[in-house]
Structure formats: structure tokens, C-alpha cells
Design a protein around this motif. Sequence first.
Motif, mmCIF file in Angstrom:
data_model
loop_
_atom_site.group_PDB
_atom_site.id
_atom_site.type_symbol
_atom_site.label_atom_id
_atom_site.label_comp_id
_atom_site.label_asym_id
_atom_site.label_seq_id
_atom_site.Cartn_x
_atom_site.Cartn_y
_atom_site.Cartn_z
ATOM 1 N N VAL A 107 0.928 -1.111 -0.056
ATOM 2 C CA VAL A 107 0.077 0.097 0.165
ATOM 3 C C VAL A 107 0.973 1.158 0.019
ATOM 4 C CG1 VAL A 107 -1.753 1.279 1.169
ATOM 5 C CG2 VAL A 107 -1.653 -1.211 1.453
ATOM 6 N N ALA A 108 1.130 1.822 -1.272
ATOM 7 C CA ALA A 108 2.110 2.726 -1.352
ATOM 8 C C ALA A 108 1.324 4.377 -1.936
ATOM 9 C CB ALA A 108 3.180 2.430 -2.096
ATOM 10 N N HIS A 109 2.134 5.389 -1.556
ATOM 11 C CA HIS A 109 1.748 6.644 -2.024
ATOM 12 C C HIS A 109 1.704 6.553 -3.837
ATOM 13 C CE1 HIS A 109 6.228 6.834 -1.984
ATOM 14 N NE2 HIS A 109 5.944 7.820 -2.946
ATOM 15 N N ASP A 110 2.432 5.624 -4.307
ATOM 16 C CA ASP A 110 2.367 5.865 -5.912
ATOM 17 C C ASP A 110 1.856 4.506 -6.407
ATOM 18 O OD1 ASP A 110 4.586 3.848 -4.992
ATOM 19 O OD2 ASP A 110 5.798 4.883 -6.152
ATOM 20 N N VAL A 111 1.098 3.935 -5.733
ATOM 21 C CA VAL A 111 0.184 2.666 -6.201
ATOM 22 C C VAL A 111 -1.370 3.058 -6.444
ATOM 23 C CG1 VAL A 111 -0.352 0.117 -6.033
ATOM 24 C CG2 VAL A 111 2.119 1.058 -5.306
ATOM 25 N N GLU A 112 -1.629 2.743 -7.662
ATOM 26 C CA GLU A 112 -3.075 3.031 -7.735
ATOM 27 C C GLU A 112 -4.039 1.706 -7.322
ATOM 28 O OE1 GLU A 112 -4.445 5.919 -8.948
ATOM 29 O OE2 GLU A 112 -2.289 6.597 -8.910
ATOM 30 N N ALA A 113 -5.352 2.003 -7.147
ATOM 31 C CA ALA A 113 -6.157 0.774 -6.442
ATOM 32 C C ALA A 113 -6.033 -0.188 -7.441
ATOM 33 C CB ALA A 113 -7.415 1.426 -6.516
ATOM 34 N N ASP A 114 -6.147 -0.204 -8.626
ATOM 35 C CA ASP A 114 -6.151 -1.328 -9.666
ATOM 36 C C ASP A 114 -4.660 -2.091 -9.702
ATOM 37 O OD1 ASP A 114 -4.957 0.638 -11.128
ATOM 38 O OD2 ASP A 114 -5.948 0.172 -13.001
ATOM 39 N N GLU A 115 -3.703 -1.348 -8.946
ATOM 40 C CA GLU A 115 -2.340 -1.909 -9.041
ATOM 41 C C GLU A 115 -2.138 -2.780 -7.728
ATOM 42 O OE1 GLU A 115 -0.446 1.684 -9.708
ATOM 43 O OE2 GLU A 115 -0.142 1.280 -11.843
ATOM 44 N N MET A 116 -2.958 -2.524 -7.037
ATOM 45 C CA MET A 116 -2.749 -3.114 -5.251
ATOM 46 C C MET A 116 -2.782 -4.649 -5.515
ATOM 47 S SD MET A 116 -4.468 -0.654 -2.460
ATOM 48 C CE MET A 116 -4.209 0.885 -2.645
ATOM 49 N N GLU A 117 -1.753 -5.170 -5.147
ATOM 50 C CA GLU A 117 -1.508 -6.551 -4.968
ATOM 51 C C GLU A 117 -2.026 -7.376 -3.734
ATOM 52 O OE1 GLU A 117 2.019 -8.173 -6.488
ATOM 53 O OE2 GLU A 117 2.233 -6.861 -7.859
ATOM 54 N N PHE A 118 -2.847 -8.550 -3.767
ATOM 55 C CA PHE A 118 -3.419 -8.952 -2.504
ATOM 56 C C PHE A 118 -3.281 -10.382 -2.748
ATOM 57 C CE2 PHE A 118 -6.886 -8.159 -5.181
ATOM 58 C CZ PHE A 118 -7.609 -9.341 -4.987
ATOM 59 N N LYS A 119 -3.319 -11.004 -1.634
ATOM 60 C CA LYS A 119 -3.511 -12.475 -1.551
ATOM 61 C C LYS A 119 -4.652 -12.853 -0.571
ATOM 62 C CE LYS A 119 -0.921 -16.748 -0.835
ATOM 63 N NZ LYS A 119 0.310 -17.238 -0.248
ATOM 64 N N VAL A 120 -5.386 -13.879 -1.004
ATOM 65 C CA VAL A 120 -6.451 -14.195 0.333
ATOM 66 C C VAL A 120 -6.378 -15.814 0.245
ATOM 67 C CG1 VAL A 120 -9.058 -14.533 0.611
ATOM 68 C CG2 VAL A 120 -8.031 -12.479 -0.781
ATOM 69 N N THR A 121 -6.201 -16.061 1.591
ATOM 70 C CA THR A 121 -6.138 -17.620 1.641
ATOM 71 C C THR A 121 -7.116 -18.128 2.577
ATOM 72 O OG1 THR A 121 -4.844 -17.212 3.790
ATOM 73 C CG2 THR A 121 -3.427 -17.572 1.573
ATOM 74 N N VAL A 122 -7.411 -19.475 2.730
ATOM 75 C CA VAL A 122 -8.323 -19.964 3.629
ATOM 76 C C VAL A 122 -7.695 -21.139 4.254
ATOM 77 C CG1 VAL A 122 -9.449 -21.436 1.647
ATOM 78 C CG2 VAL A 122 -10.941 -21.022 3.944
ATOM 79 N N LYS A 123 -8.193 -21.341 5.591
ATOM 80 C CA LYS A 123 -7.566 -22.697 6.360
ATOM 81 C C LYS A 123 -8.307 -23.823 5.987
ATOM 82 C CE LYS A 123 -5.789 -19.680 10.013
ATOM 83 N NZ LYS A 123 -6.188 -19.250 11.305
ATOM 84 N N GLU A 124 -7.633 -25.059 6.019
ATOM 85 C CA GLU A 124 -8.463 -26.172 5.648
ATOM 86 C C GLU A 124 -9.630 -26.064 4.599
ATOM 87 O OE1 GLU A 124 -10.095 -27.110 9.623
ATOM 88 O OE2 GLU A 124 -8.262 -26.899 10.459
ATOM 89 N N GLU A 125 -9.145 -25.862 3.502
ATOM 90 C CA GLU A 125 -10.026 -25.341 2.260
ATOM 91 C C GLU A 125 -10.672 -26.799 1.899
ATOM 92 O OE1 GLU A 125 -9.177 -24.147 -2.301
ATOM 93 O OE2 GLU A 125 -7.636 -23.495 -0.865
ATOM 94 N N ASP A 126 -12.223 -26.505 1.661
ATOM 95 C CA ASP A 126 -12.703 -27.512 0.897
ATOM 96 C C ASP A 126 -13.768 -26.559 -0.013
ATOM 97 O OD1 ASP A 126 -14.924 -26.371 2.334
ATOM 98 O OD2 ASP A 126 -14.996 -28.081 3.974
ATOM 99 N N THR A 127 -14.690 -27.080 -0.526
ATOM 100 C CA THR A 127 -15.672 -26.670 -1.589
ATOM 101 C C THR A 127 -16.283 -25.289 -0.956
ATOM 102 O OG1 THR A 127 -15.950 -28.484 -2.699
ATOM 103 C CG2 THR A 127 -17.128 -26.701 -3.521
ATOM 104 N N LEU A 128 -16.904 -25.541 0.110
ATOM 105 C CA LEU A 128 -17.729 -24.623 0.922
ATOM 106 C C LEU A 128 -16.809 -23.494 1.488
ATOM 107 C CD1 LEU A 128 -20.663 -23.775 1.402
ATOM 108 C CD2 LEU A 128 -20.508 -24.828 3.702
#
Length: 170
Positions: free
Chosen positions: A93-114
Motif C-alpha cells: 500500500v504505497a503513495h504511488d500505487v493506484e487501486a487497480d495496481e494493489m496486489e493482494f492474496k486471500v487464503t483460507v484454512k482447511e480448504e474445501d468447496t464451501l
Amino acid sequence: MSNWKNVNNWHWVDKNCLPWAKNYFQDKFIGMQVESAGHTVSISGMDECTGDVEICQRKGKIITIYDVAVKYSWKGVAADGTEAAGTLQYFEVAHDVEADEMEFKVTVKEEDTLKRTLRDIVKKELVPLVTGQLVQFRTDLVQAHGTDVHIPADQLGQAAPARESTPVAK
């Protein structure tokens, strides 16, 4: 009388705002929630916030300089009562990074379909809310700390009167 602190806001002034930013990232995001098709996901905590956040002033202009990484925990409850948890991490999250350039990662514990469905809701519906608030961060930073580094024009005062030269004895 002139302003002796920083004549005409000309000189570089800066302030470390990382402690304030950490509070901001907690207050604005923890509890943020979305519901979709009977499923609910929300940000439950901030796991880390590292980097630099400064507000500066130079030549009469307020400048924000920040580059932080934030990591949140999220929890979700599916329509059938199944619970899931994971993380949402923004790498820069930086002063020179636009919203569409923000990199993110979403994880889930013990993944299954639901649980994967809940993770997808975080990606598709919660992330845009978080990103929107991250874009607002700069404006809120300037509003909260701008006057700490920049003297408003109406408080600058007048320039010091010119001194008369004294004749030099010959």
C-alpha cells in the motif's frame, strides 16, 4: 513579523505517522463485513502492519510518502453454518500505487468447496471495500496530520521589514 518556524512553508518538514497508520488500519478495517447469498465474511483482526508512513512539507506543498504491507485475518460463516477463516494480505500500500495496481492474496484454512466459496466472497466483495478504504488513506492522513507540517497561509504572518542600510564610515 515573519513566521520564524518555517518561512513561507519553504523548508522540508516531515513527521513519522506509522503509529497513527497502524491504528487507522485497525479502526477502519476490523469489523468490515459483507453478506452474499446467506454467507457472511468479515475482517476479524490485523496480524501485521509494517513499513513507513510519513507526511512531509516542502516549498509549500504537502507530500505523503508511505509504503506499508498489511495482513488481516478474516472469518466467515456459510449459509449452512459452516465456519471458515483465513488471511487477506496487501503486499504494498504505497503513495504511488493506484487501486487497480494493489496486489493482494486471500487464503483460507482447511480448504474445501464451501470454505473456498467463502474465500471467493472475500476476493470478490470484501477486497473492493478494503481497497476503496486504502485509497482513502492518503486523504485521511493529510487531514489528520497536514497541519503538523504545514502552516496555513493565514498564519504565516508578514515578511520581516527590510532593514535600512547603514552608511559605512570611510
